[in-house]
Design an enzyme around this catalytic site. Sequence first.
Site, PDB file in Angstrom:
ATOM      1  N   ASN A   9       0.878  -1.175   0.000  1.00  0.00           N
ATOM      2  CA  ASN A   9       0.000   0.000   0.000  1.00  0.00           C
ATOM      3  C   ASN A   9       0.911   1.220   0.000  1.00  0.00           C
ATOM      4  OD1 ASN A   9      -1.853   2.038   0.462  1.00  0.00           O
ATOM      5  ND2 ASN A   9      -2.119   1.571   2.634  1.00  0.00           N
ATOM      6  N   TRP A  10       0.985   1.855  -1.153  1.00  0.00           N
ATOM      7  CA  TRP A  10       1.920   2.987  -1.274  1.00  0.00           C
ATOM      8  C   TRP A  10       1.420   4.249  -0.569  1.00  0.00           C
ATOM      9  CZ3 TRP A  10       3.869   2.935  -7.097  1.00  0.00           C
ATOM     10  CH2 TRP A  10       4.799   1.898  -7.230  1.00  0.00           C
ATOM     11  N   LYS A  11       0.135   4.290  -0.217  1.00  0.00           N
ATOM     12  CA  LYS A  11      -0.459   5.504   0.382  1.00  0.00           C
ATOM     13  C   LYS A  11      -0.215   6.693  -0.554  1.00  0.00           C
ATOM     14  CE  LYS A  11       0.548   3.410   4.809  1.00  0.00           C
ATOM     15  NZ  LYS A  11       0.328   3.513   6.225  1.00  0.00           N
ATOM     16  N   HIS A  95      -9.349   1.163   4.668  1.00  0.00           N
ATOM     17  CA  HIS A  95      -8.065   1.337   5.370  1.00  0.00           C
ATOM     18  C   HIS A  95      -8.263   2.257   6.570  1.00  0.00           C
ATOM     19  CE1 HIS A  95      -3.935   2.493   6.206  1.00  0.00           C
ATOM     20  NE2 HIS A  95      -3.592   1.373   5.602  1.00  0.00           N
ATOM     21  N   GLU A  97      -6.593   4.613   7.724  1.00  0.00           N
ATOM     22  CA  GLU A  97      -6.377   6.057   7.479  1.00  0.00           C
ATOM     23  C   GLU A  97      -7.610   6.690   6.841  1.00  0.00           C
ATOM     24  OE1 GLU A  97      -2.663   5.571   5.405  1.00  0.00           O
ATOM     25  OE2 GLU A  97      -1.773   4.875   7.284  1.00  0.00           O
ATOM     26  N   GLU A 167      -5.658  -5.255  10.401  1.00  0.00           N
ATOM     27  CA  GLU A 167      -4.648  -4.229  10.645  1.00  0.00           C
ATOM     28  C   GLU A 167      -4.926  -3.528  11.972  1.00  0.00           C
ATOM     29  OE1 GLU A 167      -2.539  -2.995   6.900  1.00  0.00           O
ATOM     30  OE2 GLU A 167      -4.268  -1.706   6.988  1.00  0.00           O
ATOM     31  N   GLY A 173       2.125   2.091  10.552  1.00  0.00           N
ATOM     32  CA  GLY A 173       3.033   3.221  10.371  1.00  0.00           C
ATOM     33  C   GLY A 173       3.692   3.677  11.664  1.00  0.00           C
ATOM     34  N   SER A 213       3.168  -2.431  10.206  1.00  0.00           N
ATOM     35  CA  SER A 213       4.636  -2.443  10.341  1.00  0.00           C
ATOM     36  C   SER A 213       5.240  -3.810  10.029  1.00  0.00           C
ATOM     37  CB  SER A 213       5.051  -1.940  11.726  1.00  0.00           C
ATOM     38  OG  SER A 213       4.561  -0.616  11.939  1.00  0.00           O
ATOM     39  N   GLY A 234       2.754  -1.214   4.215  1.00  0.00           N
ATOM     40  CA  GLY A 234       2.868   0.207   3.867  1.00  0.00           C
ATOM     41  C   GLY A 234       4.310   0.585   3.621  1.00  0.00           C
ATOM     42  N   GLY A 235       4.963   1.081   4.662  1.00  0.00           N
ATOM     43  CA  GLY A 235       6.321   1.624   4.536  1.00  0.00           C
ATOM     44  C   GLY A 235       7.296   0.728   3.786  1.00  0.00           C
TER      45      GLY A 235
HETATM   46  C1  PEP Z   1      -0.754  -0.082   5.777  1.00  0.00           C
HETATM   47  O1  PEP Z   1      -0.642   0.975   5.188  1.00  0.00           O
HETATM   48  O2  PEP Z   1      -1.723  -0.798   5.591  1.00  0.00           O
HETATM   49  C2  PEP Z   1       0.308  -0.467   6.706  1.00  0.00           C
HETATM   50  C3  PEP Z   1       0.202  -1.613   7.338  1.00  0.00           C
HETATM   51  O3  PEP Z   1       1.352   0.403   6.850  1.00  0.00           O
HETATM   52  P1  PEP Z   1       2.754   0.083   7.581  1.00  0.00           P
HETATM   53  O4  PEP Z   1       3.251  -1.215   7.005  1.00  0.00           O
HETATM   54  O5  PEP Z   1       3.643   1.238   7.213  1.00  0.00           O
HETATM   55  O6  PEP Z   1       2.492  -0.020   9.030  1.00  0.00           O
END
Ligand code: PEP
Length: 252
Positions: A9-11, A95, A97, A167, A173, A213, A234-235
């Site tokens: 997930n590039w956000k 998501h 966010e 999640e 994040g 994460s 994500g990251g």
């Molecule tokens: C996400 O964006 O769904 C996520 C899990 O981000 P991260 O891996 O950065 O925690």
Amino acid sequence: MRRYVIAGNWKMNMTPSAARSFITELAPKVAGKDKCDIVLCVPFVDIAVAAEAAKGTNIKIGAENVHFEAKGAYTGEISAEMLVESGAEYVIVGHSERRQYFAETDETVNLRTKAALAAGLKVILCLGEVKSERLSGITDEVVAMQTKLDLAGISEEQLKNIIIAYEPVWAIGTGLTATPEQADETCGVIRKTIAKIYSEKAAEEMIIQYGGSMNDGNAAELLAKANVDGGLIGGASLVTDKFTAIVDAANA
Ligand code: PEP
């Protein structure tokens, strides 16, 4: 048996040219690693370029959200049909966010899921508890309720095109990760909820990812758990070597 799905997930990261370079760099690194499905969910404006760059590879492209109406006066929104025509095969819905910053509710998550399915998209449906809910000991009730509400009115047949991403919001994040045991246990609660709403067979077939994460250092032990069928990342999905290491963990 269930297949792992490793999804990035590039956000709000990567311009179209950066997306092209990233996929060109990633493709040879993950080529032939076919024990998992590999998906990159990218910003709307990157979808067409990303789909073009991923052609002929084992990387599939997804979007990060979708509107529930088919068309009309919804300035700034993107329909499921637009996503499909741009080259998306998947879409993230719900998501945290979006729920936190853009007032998404279980009701709109459910509507978006239905619209995406109707257009032929595969849905990565995100849910999970916030920190205060985990600390209060109500995680199981929260995720069971979200599962029920988000899937309301969706048939067992349609469920085959849904992946659930568990999640925990406190882990997204933040660098905090659920322990493999916590991830396994809560994914298990979601699976049991699917069995109650649908059937044991549906629960057995349901792909449930962990997200929060996940990275090249912790993916192997999270993915080793029986109820964890992949990751939403994500990251670590913004760095080809880190993302490749997670794909490798799913292929070990
Ligand atoms: C996400 O964006 O769904 C996520 C899990 O981000 P991260 O891996 O950065 O925690």
